[in-house]
Enzyme design. Sequence first.
Site, PDB file in Angstrom:
ATOM      1  N   ASP A 110      50.727  25.028  46.934  1.00  0.00           N
ATOM      2  CA  ASP A 110      49.528  25.700  47.409  1.00  0.00           C
ATOM      3  C   ASP A 110      49.959  27.096  47.879  1.00  0.00           C
ATOM      4  OD1 ASP A 110      46.826  25.998  48.410  1.00  0.00           O
ATOM      5  OD2 ASP A 110      47.678  25.683  50.406  1.00  0.00           O
TER       6      ASP A 110
ATOM      7  N   ASP B 282      47.700  29.696  50.334  1.00  0.00           N
ATOM      8  CA  ASP B 282      47.273  29.999  51.706  1.00  0.00           C
ATOM      9  C   ASP B 282      47.602  28.841  52.645  1.00  0.00           C
ATOM     10  OD1 ASP B 282      46.126  32.434  50.897  1.00  0.00           O
ATOM     11  OD2 ASP B 282      44.268  31.440  50.324  1.00  0.00           O
TER      12      ASP B 282
ATOM     13  N   ASP C 115      49.345  22.230  52.586  1.00  0.00           N
ATOM     14  CA  ASP C 115      49.094  22.158  54.026  1.00  0.00           C
ATOM     15  C   ASP C 115      47.756  21.532  54.367  1.00  0.00           C
ATOM     16  OD1 ASP C 115      47.110  24.800  54.944  1.00  0.00           O
ATOM     17  OD2 ASP C 115      47.893  24.679  52.908  1.00  0.00           O
TER      18      ASP C 115
END
EC number: 3.1.3.18
Length: 229
Positions: free
Chosen positions: A13, A15, A178
């Site tokens: 991922d 961001d 995240d």
Amino acid sequence: MKQFEGIKFIAFDLDGTLLDSVPDLAEAADKAMQALGRDRVTVEQVTTWIGNGADILIGRALSQSIELDPELDLALHQEARALFDRFYDEGGHKQSHLYAGVKETLAAFHQANIPMAIVTNKPAQFVPHLLEQHGISEYFVDVIGGDTFPLKKPDPFALHWLMEKHQLAACEMLMIGDSRNDILAAQAATCHVVGLTYGYNYGQPISASNPDVVLDQFSQLIDVVKLAC
């Protein structure tokens, strides 16, 4: 600590995983709201709203809630999204920065000849510049944005596409993220997944999504991915 063996490909991922981008996203969203005469938004709010792509982020900003207003005007939403894109692009992403250990860890995986990809829900148009700006574009063989395919995370479409393209078994791929969207996508694709605690997950602990491993620091990935000698 659990260690993954036989990993031949890693998907990341962006961001909240590689890049702390909230300051720039919040600034662009706030400017869009101001331009429309809507309630302003804060960094703290945006931190809990990102992860589902720009359309949802702007819908949440207009709704002033993580839950979208079902009566939200479509034309207003589209205008706000266009303003957000403009302000985000004009801002030059100058407040975003890589998390500690990201560049060094990516370099180590690259040195070990492990191909890597970006799988993000961020609009694809913004991703290449961000990777180049932070000196990590050379590490990725594929860059998949939230609008690259018809489906985005938590749907596993992008991960299945990568596995087919690179002729990988699910057990040979590792997803790093995240948020619960990253974990759910990896679980649906039946590949391994690591959850990072420091990113953006709607204010919820990443452990609640049951990733295979939970890490507090990006550099700890070196300890859980067994590299070839």
